[in-house]
Design a protein around this motif. Structure first.
Motif, PDB file in Angstrom:
ATOM      1  N   PHE A 175     -30.827  20.900  79.059  1.00  0.00           N
ATOM      2  CA  PHE A 175     -31.352  20.588  80.611  1.00  0.00           C
ATOM      3  C   PHE A 175     -31.415  21.852  81.198  1.00  0.00           C
ATOM      4  O   PHE A 175     -30.664  22.798  81.096  1.00  0.00           O
ATOM      5  N   ASP A 176     -32.749  21.981  81.426  1.00  0.00           N
ATOM      6  CA  ASP A 176     -33.213  23.464  82.413  1.00  0.00           C
ATOM      7  C   ASP A 176     -33.394  22.876  83.758  1.00  0.00           C
ATOM      8  O   ASP A 176     -34.262  22.329  83.948  1.00  0.00           O
ATOM      9  N   THR A 177     -32.550  23.492  84.576  1.00  0.00           N
ATOM     10  CA  THR A 177     -32.529  22.975  86.018  1.00  0.00           C
ATOM     11  C   THR A 177     -31.948  24.142  86.885  1.00  0.00           C
ATOM     12  O   THR A 177     -31.579  25.266  86.480  1.00  0.00           O
ATOM     13  N   ASP A 178     -32.415  23.968  88.190  1.00  0.00           N
ATOM     14  CA  ASP A 178     -32.042  24.780  89.197  1.00  0.00           C
ATOM     15  C   ASP A 178     -30.438  24.669  89.806  1.00  0.00           C
ATOM     16  O   ASP A 178     -30.081  25.452  90.579  1.00  0.00           O
TER      17      ASP A 178
ATOM     18  N   MET B 245     -31.417  27.867  85.257  1.00  0.00           N
ATOM     19  CA  MET B 245     -29.831  27.348  84.765  1.00  0.00           C
ATOM     20  C   MET B 245     -30.211  26.264  83.305  1.00  0.00           C
ATOM     21  O   MET B 245     -30.900  25.602  83.395  1.00  0.00           O
ATOM     22  N   ARG B 246     -29.296  26.560  82.359  1.00  0.00           N
ATOM     23  CA  ARG B 246     -29.370  26.004  80.971  1.00  0.00           C
ATOM     24  C   ARG B 246     -27.923  25.080  80.746  1.00  0.00           C
ATOM     25  O   ARG B 246     -27.061  25.975  80.803  1.00  0.00           O
ATOM     26  N   TYR B 247     -28.074  23.965  80.620  1.00  0.00           N
ATOM     27  CA  TYR B 247     -27.006  23.316  80.264  1.00  0.00           C
ATOM     28  C   TYR B 247     -27.202  22.560  79.025  1.00  0.00           C
ATOM     29  O   TYR B 247     -28.218  21.770  78.462  1.00  0.00           O
ATOM     30  N   VAL B 248     -26.180  22.513  77.919  1.00  0.00           N
ATOM     31  CA  VAL B 248     -26.528  21.915  76.676  1.00  0.00           C
ATOM     32  C   VAL B 248     -25.416  20.799  76.387  1.00  0.00           C
ATOM     33  O   VAL B 248     -24.119  20.925  76.673  1.00  0.00           O
ATOM     34  N   LEU B 249     -25.637  19.528  75.853  1.00  0.00           N
ATOM     35  CA  LEU B 249     -24.834  18.821  75.487  1.00  0.00           C
ATOM     36  C   LEU B 249     -25.140  18.411  74.085  1.00  0.00           C
ATOM     37  O   LEU B 249     -25.852  18.212  73.558  1.00  0.00           O
ATOM     38  N   LYS B 250     -23.858  18.001  73.418  1.00  0.00           N
ATOM     39  CA  LYS B 250     -23.739  17.778  72.193  1.00  0.00           C
ATOM     40  C   LYS B 250     -24.203  16.393  72.155  1.00  0.00           C
ATOM     41  O   LYS B 250     -23.931  15.430  72.773  1.00  0.00           O
ATOM     42  N   LYS B 251     -25.108  16.072  71.075  1.00  0.00           N
ATOM     43  CA  LYS B 251     -25.570  14.622  70.828  1.00  0.00           C
ATOM     44  C   LYS B 251     -24.635  13.781  70.174  1.00  0.00           C
ATOM     45  O   LYS B 251     -24.092  14.111  69.125  1.00  0.00           O
ATOM     46  N   GLN B 252     -24.318  12.672  70.942  1.00  0.00           N
ATOM     47  CA  GLN B 252     -23.276  11.710  70.557  1.00  0.00           C
ATOM     48  C   GLN B 252     -23.808  10.375  70.458  1.00  0.00           C
ATOM     49  O   GLN B 252     -24.909   9.992  71.196  1.00  0.00           O
ATOM     50  N   ASP B 253     -23.224   9.260  69.833  1.00  0.00           N
ATOM     51  CA  ASP B 253     -23.579   8.065  69.793  1.00  0.00           C
ATOM     52  C   ASP B 253     -23.328   7.392  71.253  1.00  0.00           C
ATOM     53  O   ASP B 253     -22.204   7.435  71.628  1.00  0.00           O
ATOM     54  N   ASN B 254     -24.230   6.831  71.838  1.00  0.00           N
ATOM     55  CA  ASN B 254     -23.893   6.345  73.231  1.00  0.00           C
ATOM     56  C   ASN B 254     -24.902   5.021  73.265  1.00  0.00           C
ATOM     57  O   ASN B 254     -25.439   4.812  72.555  1.00  0.00           O
ATOM     58  N   VAL B 255     -24.853   4.500  74.598  1.00  0.00           N
ATOM     59  CA  VAL B 255     -26.013   3.348  74.880  1.00  0.00           C
ATOM     60  C   VAL B 255     -27.116   3.963  75.429  1.00  0.00           C
ATOM     61  O   VAL B 255     -27.458   4.558  76.323  1.00  0.00           O
ATOM     62  N   LEU B 256     -27.960   3.424  74.309  1.00  0.00           N
ATOM     63  CA  LEU B 256     -29.643   3.815  74.816  1.00  0.00           C
ATOM     64  C   LEU B 256     -30.013   5.186  75.119  1.00  0.00           C
ATOM     65  O   LEU B 256     -30.787   5.489  75.749  1.00  0.00           O
ATOM     66  N   GLY B 257     -29.163   6.196  74.351  1.00  0.00           N
ATOM     67  CA  GLY B 257     -29.531   7.601  74.482  1.00  0.00           C
ATOM     68  C   GLY B 257     -29.532   8.219  75.777  1.00  0.00           C
ATOM     69  O   GLY B 257     -30.319   8.947  76.214  1.00  0.00           O
TER      70      GLY B 257
END
Length: 524
Positions: free
Chosen positions: A38-41, A1-13
């Motif tokens: 993220f590649d995950t089950d 399973m594949r999940y993709v997050l848009k990189k944005q300014d946050n606290v400590l990555g």
């Protein structure tokens, strides 16, 4: 399973993967430059992060798609937007329950939620940022509203108190004792092995016994803190660092027998601290557990009335789900403030894993200790956090190490890495005495409203160095006389009360947390 997050300014990555029940998953994302993958089950995923939000401050927050989780997709998830929508759903659900209980909710909460919906329809980043602040403020206000009404309806409790660390006892004199007796129904004694036994064959447990005698004489319950804890500083940097596993195991048992044979049932509770969250010896689960079990057996044999706590930080377990040794933002933060990095390939486990191992192998845990070091906390997330732990284990909870600062930056008095600078991820506004005092008042109100929360523990009595004892002078553990975090004391550097002292004193009187002195009760 594949999940993709848009990189944005946050606290400590901080981007951490959870299942739909908010259990963290050790699945480290791949950084593609503008996304995290993220590649995950997991067939459905929930994500956690920390943001600083203009007009509000810091938040620990989940994107959970209204509790249903997200399906796998190659389309990047906009975490900031999804966190707003997820928190909006949670706040509206909570507000509906509050309205059902009390017949109404504050108009200001209704207006904030209306603004959130309106801002989200605009679709601009500026409008989304306004929506973010409004939904976070709505969460603060509805939690406080519900807590205050719960207290008013339920009435006063006889199973809640404020606590504080007794570390300043040895040189605080009568002012320390009088201030302590006036506010606190529980005292915490750090039982750190490397502080009581700075050199092999030399012990100073008489200081611990003096603290116990003071507490017992003044009807103050005592928690023994970190009866089993393998700290990278207090233990591993001195003579204990070269011990074999079997030597450590044997000496821990002998230490427990010394303490509890001398003072049976004097401790109301003791804690096993940060199991495998701090692991400088790189023990396995079974090795660490076996030491806990050996000491547990000693406590139960010699001090059967003493309750057993598991005490831990990182309460949402986000660091458990992070690759902290390859997170550039996290590493840069630690280097900036001269904090130690995690050892490579350090073995760890989740707190639920350890609790369940205890349950299966004959160690009965009586209560949970949540430390509250890792800002940014806010009332709504804290309410969710406490409910998560209580609903899962149905155990009483103590908030054990509250470290809320009254100023930003570095302490003018430092030794080694202590005290660490105040966490920059502030609550509502940069830390000052007024913000610190309001934090204690609001969070105390939440804790007091929850019948399963027993103690709110102030971890630092004073900003000034509190010398444990002169025998530590020149020893590597001498830095223990300083607090863990800068400006987090109840007293300032001159040992004068801060605003938070008066807020706590007012609540002690309002909720009748301390019995009046005998002469006062006779005069009424």
């Amino acid at each position: 399973m594949r999940y993709v997050l848009k990189k944005q300014d946050n606290v400590l990555g901080t981007y951490v993967l959870y299942d739909v029940n908010r259990n963290p998953v050790k699945c480290f994302p791949k950084d593609t430059g503008d996304t995290y993958v993220f590649d995950t089950d997991l067939e459905r995923a929930v994500f956690y992060t920390q943001f600083m939000v203009k007009g509000f401050g810091g938040t620990m927050i989940f994107a959970d798609n209204k509790g249903e989780g997200y399906l796998p997709s190659d389309s990047p998830i906009n975490m900031r937007r999804e966190c707003i929508k997820s928190r909006l759903h949670s706040v509206e659900q909570y507000a509906a329950k509050a309205e059902e209980n009390w017949g109404y909710i504050p108009k200001k909460v209704e207006k904030r939620l209306e603004k959130v919906h309106r801002f989200l329809t605009l679709g601009t980043e500026e409008a989304e940022e306004k929506a973010f602040a409004e939904v976070l403020w709505a969460g603060e206000e509805i939690v406080l509203f519900h807590a205050e009404h719960t207290i008013e309806k339920r009435g006063k409790r006889d199973n809640f108190t404020f606590g504080c660390c007794l570390k300043g006892f040895t040189d605080g004199g009568e002012p320390f004792k009088e201030n302590f007796k006036a506010l606190f129904g529980q005292g915490t004694i750090p039982t750190h092995w490397g502080v009581f036994e700075p050199y092999r064959g030399e012990n100073h447990y008489d200081i611990m016994f003096d603290m116990l005698d003071f507490a017992n004489a003044n009807n103050i319950a005592v928690r023994g803190h970190a009866l089993v804890w393998f700290c990278p500083w207090w233990e591993h940097e001195n003579w204990m660092g070269s011990l074999s596993y079997e030597e450590i195991r044997q000496l821990e048992v002998e230490r427990a027998e010394l303490i509890f044979s001398a003072r049976p049932n004097a401790f109301e509770c003791i804690d096993f601290n940060e199991p495998l969250q701090q692991n400088p010896y790189n023990f396995t689960m079974e090795q660490h557990f076996q030491i806990v079990k050996d000491v547990y057996d000693v406590v139960k044999r010699l001090s059967p009335k003493t309750r057993i706590m598991i005490n831990f930080y990182d309460e949402w377990q986000n660091k458990y789900g992070m690759d902290v040794n390859n997170n550039e933002d996290f590493i840069a933060f630690k280097k900036q403030y001269k904090l130690p990095l995690s050892p490579p390939n350090e073995y760890c486990c989740s707190i639920p894993d350890f609790l369940e191992h205890c349950e299966k192998n004959g160690v009965k845990i009586d209560l949970l200790g949540l430390q509250f070091h890792d800002f940014p906390y806010e009332l709504f997330n804290t309410m969710e956090l406490l409910e998560w732990w209580h609903n899962r284990y149905h155990l009483p909870i103590q908030l054990t190490e509250l470290c809320t600062p009254s100023a930003m930056g570095k302490s003018p008095i430092r030794m080694g890495l202590r005290p660490a600078p105040a966490n920059p991820n502030y609550w509502h506004a940069p830390w000052n005495q007024q913000i610190q005092a309001q934090w204690y008042r609001d969070f105390a109100t939440l804790f007091y409203s929850l019948d399963y929360v027993e103690v709110m523990d102030v971890w630092s009595y004073s900003d000034a160095p509190t010398q444990w004892a002169d025998y530590l002078e020149g020893h590597i553990n001498e830095k223990f006389k300083l607090g863990a975090f800068a400006f987090d004391g109840m007293m300032d550097f001159d040992d004068q009360p801060k605003q938070m002292y008066y807020q706590l004193k007012e609540l002690v009187e309002k909720w009748e947390l301390k019995e009046p002195k005998e002469e006062e009760s006779q005069s009424v």
